[in-house]
Design a protein around this motif. Structure first.
Motif, PDB file in Angstrom:
ATOM      1  N   SER A  29       0.136   3.820   1.518  1.00 52.98           N
ATOM      2  CA  SER A  29      -0.019   4.393   2.853  1.00 52.98           C
ATOM      3  C   SER A  29      -0.075   3.263   3.886  1.00 52.98           C
ATOM      4  CB  SER A  29      -1.291   5.248   2.878  1.00 52.98           C
ATOM      5  OG  SER A  29      -1.379   5.952   4.084  1.00 52.98           O
ATOM      6  N   VAL A  79       4.408 -10.921   5.608  1.00 57.80           N
ATOM      7  CA  VAL A  79       5.538 -11.398   4.806  1.00 57.80           C
ATOM      8  C   VAL A  79       6.805 -11.331   5.661  1.00 57.80           C
ATOM      9  CG1 VAL A  79       6.906 -10.969   2.719  1.00 57.80           C
ATOM     10  CG2 VAL A  79       4.440 -10.566   2.691  1.00 57.80           C
ATOM     11  N   ASP A 124      -2.290   0.567   5.387  1.00 57.34           N
ATOM     12  CA  ASP A 124      -3.528  -0.208   5.307  1.00 57.34           C
ATOM     13  C   ASP A 124      -3.254  -1.663   5.654  1.00 57.34           C
ATOM     14  OD1 ASP A 124      -4.931   1.997   4.149  1.00 57.34           O
ATOM     15  OD2 ASP A 124      -4.066   1.476   2.196  1.00 57.34           O
ATOM     16  N   GLU A 184       3.331   2.395  11.771  1.00 58.09           N
ATOM     17  CA  GLU A 184       3.161   1.208  10.924  1.00 58.09           C
ATOM     18  C   GLU A 184       3.390  -0.056  11.742  1.00 58.09           C
ATOM     19  OE1 GLU A 184       5.002   1.404   7.112  1.00 58.09           O
ATOM     20  OE2 GLU A 184       5.103  -0.770   6.869  1.00 58.09           O
ATOM     21  N   HIS A 223      -4.824  -9.901   4.137  1.00 56.25           N
ATOM     22  CA  HIS A 223      -3.425  -9.530   4.389  1.00 56.25           C
ATOM     23  C   HIS A 223      -2.645 -10.703   4.992  1.00 56.25           C
ATOM     24  CE1 HIS A 223      -1.140  -5.603   4.575  1.00 56.25           C
ATOM     25  NE2 HIS A 223      -0.238  -6.483   4.990  1.00 56.25           N
ATOM     26  N   THR A 224      -1.466 -10.955   4.462  1.00 51.85           N
ATOM     27  CA  THR A 224      -0.593 -11.963   5.082  1.00 51.85           C
ATOM     28  C   THR A 224       0.677 -11.247   5.538  1.00 51.85           C
ATOM     29  OG1 THR A 224       0.339 -12.453   2.910  1.00 51.85           O
ATOM     30  CG2 THR A 224      -1.400 -13.934   3.709  1.00 51.85           C
ATOM     31  N   HIS A 227      11.529  -3.356   6.932  1.00 48.74           N
ATOM     32  CA  HIS A 227      11.085  -2.260   6.063  1.00 48.74           C
ATOM     33  C   HIS A 227      12.032  -2.109   4.861  1.00 48.74           C
ATOM     34  CE1 HIS A 227       8.154  -1.158   9.100  1.00 48.74           C
ATOM     35  NE2 HIS A 227       9.126  -1.151  10.003  1.00 48.74           N
ATOM     36  N   PRO A 228      12.228  -3.180   4.095  1.00 45.85           N
ATOM     37  CA  PRO A 228      13.187  -3.087   2.977  1.00 45.85           C
ATOM     38  C   PRO A 228      12.783  -2.087   1.894  1.00 45.85           C
ATOM     39  CG  PRO A 228      11.973  -5.160   2.884  1.00 45.85           C
ATOM     40  CD  PRO A 228      11.642  -4.524   4.196  1.00 45.85           C
ATOM     41  N   MET A 229      11.452  -1.830   1.771  1.00 44.20           N
ATOM     42  CA  MET A 229      11.045  -0.825   0.784  1.00 44.20           C
ATOM     43  C   MET A 229      11.495   0.563   1.241  1.00 44.20           C
ATOM     44  SD  MET A 229       7.330  -0.331  -0.990  1.00 44.20           S
ATOM     45  CE  MET A 229       7.236  -2.006  -1.549  1.00 44.20           C
ATOM     46  N   TYR A 230      11.466   0.793   2.545  1.00 39.88           N
ATOM     47  CA  TYR A 230      11.970   2.071   3.059  1.00 39.88           C
ATOM     48  C   TYR A 230      13.497   2.116   2.931  1.00 39.88           C
ATOM     49  CZ  TYR A 230       7.236   2.494   4.965  1.00 39.88           C
ATOM     50  OH  TYR A 230       5.882   2.546   5.108  1.00 39.88           O
ATOM     51  N   TYR A 288      12.375  -9.574   3.162  1.00 40.27           N
ATOM     52  CA  TYR A 288      11.770  -9.269   4.466  1.00 40.27           C
ATOM     53  C   TYR A 288      12.316 -10.167   5.579  1.00 40.27           C
ATOM     54  CZ  TYR A 288       8.653  -5.958   2.356  1.00 40.27           C
ATOM     55  OH  TYR A 288       8.182  -4.841   1.710  1.00 40.27           O
ATOM     56  N   SER A 317       0.853  -1.184   0.000  1.00 43.49           N
ATOM     57  CA  SER A 317       0.000   0.000   0.000  1.00 43.49           C
ATOM     58  C   SER A 317       0.888   1.233   0.000  1.00 43.49           C
ATOM     59  CB  SER A 317      -0.871  -0.014   1.262  1.00 43.49           C
ATOM     60  OG  SER A 317      -1.473   1.247   1.409  1.00 43.49           O
TER      61      SER A 317
HETATM   62  N1  SAH Z   1       7.311  -0.880   5.534  1.00 39.03           N
HETATM   63  C1  SAH Z   1       7.373  -1.930   4.543  1.00 39.03           C
HETATM   64  C2  SAH Z   1       6.172  -1.900   3.606  1.00 39.03           C
HETATM   65  C3  SAH Z   1       5.884  -0.585   2.955  1.00 39.03           C
HETATM   66  S1  SAH Z   1       4.340  -0.577   2.079  1.00 39.03           S
HETATM   67  C4  SAH Z   1       8.666  -1.837   3.793  1.00 39.03           C
HETATM   68  O1  SAH Z   1       9.351  -0.826   3.913  1.00 39.03           O
HETATM   69  O2  SAH Z   1       9.029  -2.780   3.092  1.00 39.03           O
HETATM   70  C5  SAH Z   1       3.256  -0.212   3.429  1.00 39.03           C
HETATM   71  C6  SAH Z   1       2.258  -1.322   3.719  1.00 39.03           C
HETATM   72  O3  SAH Z   1       2.942  -2.537   3.867  1.00 39.03           O
HETATM   73  C7  SAH Z   1       1.494  -1.095   5.013  1.00 39.03           C
HETATM   74  O4  SAH Z   1       0.183  -0.727   4.685  1.00 39.03           O
HETATM   75  C8  SAH Z   1       1.571  -2.421   5.777  1.00 39.03           C
HETATM   76  O5  SAH Z   1       0.288  -2.934   5.990  1.00 39.03           O
HETATM   77  C9  SAH Z   1       2.306  -3.348   4.836  1.00 39.03           C
HETATM   78  N2  SAH Z   1       3.355  -4.138   5.481  1.00 39.03           N
HETATM   79  C10 SAH Z   1       4.434  -3.674   6.141  1.00 39.03           C
HETATM   80  N3  SAH Z   1       5.228  -4.689   6.550  1.00 39.03           N
HETATM   81  C11 SAH Z   1       4.629  -5.827   6.109  1.00 39.03           C
HETATM   82  C12 SAH Z   1       4.954  -7.210   6.208  1.00 39.03           C
HETATM   83  N4  SAH Z   1       6.067  -7.623   6.805  1.00 39.03           N
HETATM   84  N5  SAH Z   1       4.098  -8.106   5.648  1.00 39.03           N
HETATM   85  C13 SAH Z   1       2.968  -7.688   5.027  1.00 39.03           C
HETATM   86  N6  SAH Z   1       2.614  -6.399   4.898  1.00 39.03           N
HETATM   87  C14 SAH Z   1       3.431  -5.477   5.430  1.00 39.03           C
END
Ligand code: SAH
Length: 194
Positions: free
Chosen positions: A106, A116, A108, A167, A113-114, A126-129, A121, A104
């Motif tokens: 934002s 991951v 959500d 989050e 939702h599972t 928070h690998p996307m961050y 991960y 997402s």
């Molecule tokens: N913070 C994570 C994901 C960013 S996207 C990253 O940096 O990789 C943001 C969404 O990812 C949020 O709405 C949250 O519900 C979801 N999320 C975050 N960590 C997650 C995880 N380990 N498994 C599934 N969903 C995740």
């Protein structure tokens, strides 16, 4: 390497990122949300981040503004910036693959939702961050301007620190002990460090 080429490369990576998100964005619109922490604060954080990583550097690249903040171009820094952007792009691709329908823009939690905890991960939650931090570092290395260069670090930094705790609280509420155990064995954005 020239300053103009560095600007073109910055823009090319921005476009590649936009295209990479096309499919996840479409999929997200179709996947129902169960619980959300969206609100004015989230919108403000997204605007600040978009300004730092997109709007301010785009002004610099397109119109060469603000000129007073220019500093001399160092080709070696721009080569480093390209390398960082390549790692960023790979990581961004991997995170979208691993998160799938759980992604997402934002905060959500979706109907199906599972949690991951594998792939990229497995060691950071928070690998996307992490990928966005790399994108911001690459911007600072590619654009020789004291405002447009570091704007991404400031803009994304505000989003990151304003969001990450909320989050994690949201995920802990949704997944309980499973997420808390995941938090204990992983770092936030830098494996083993933070
Ligand atoms: N913070 C994570 C994901 C960013 S996207 C990253 O940096 O990789 C943001 C969404 O990812 C949020 O709405 C949250 O519900 C979801 N999320 C975050 N960590 C997650 C995880 N380990 N498994 C599934 N969903 C995740």
């Amino acid at each position: 390497m020239t300053p103009t080429l560095a600007k073109i490369i910055w823009a090319a990576f921005g476009i590649a990122w936009f295209l990479l998100r096309w499919q996840p964005r479409r999929q997200a619109r179709k996947t129902p949300v169960r619980q959300s922490a969206r609100g004015p604060r989230e919108v403000a954080l997204l605007v600040v981040s978009l300004s730092g990583l997109g709007i301010i550097p785009a002004f610099y690249v397109a119109a060469h503004l603000p000129r007073f903040a220019d500093y001399p171009f160092v080709p070696a820094l721009s080569y480093l910036g390209i390398a960082v952007d390549c790692v960023c792009f790979w990581l961004m691709y991997r995170t979208h693959r691993d998160l799938g329908r759980n992604w997402s823009v934002s905060l959500d939690v979706r109907e199906s939702h599972t949690l991951v905890t594998s792939g990229v991960y497995a060691s950071v939650r928070h690998p996307m961050y992490s990928a966005f931090w790399l994108m911001a570092v690459a911007q600072a290395l590619l654009l020789p301007n004291w405002i447009a260069g570091p704007a991404g670090l400031v803009g994304f930094g505000i989003l990151f620190f304003g969001r990450v705790g909320r989050e994690e609280a949201m995920m802990a509420e949704a997944f309980g002990e499973e997420y808390r155990a995941y938090m204990r064995r992983t770092a936030r954005v830098v494996p083993w460090l933070y």
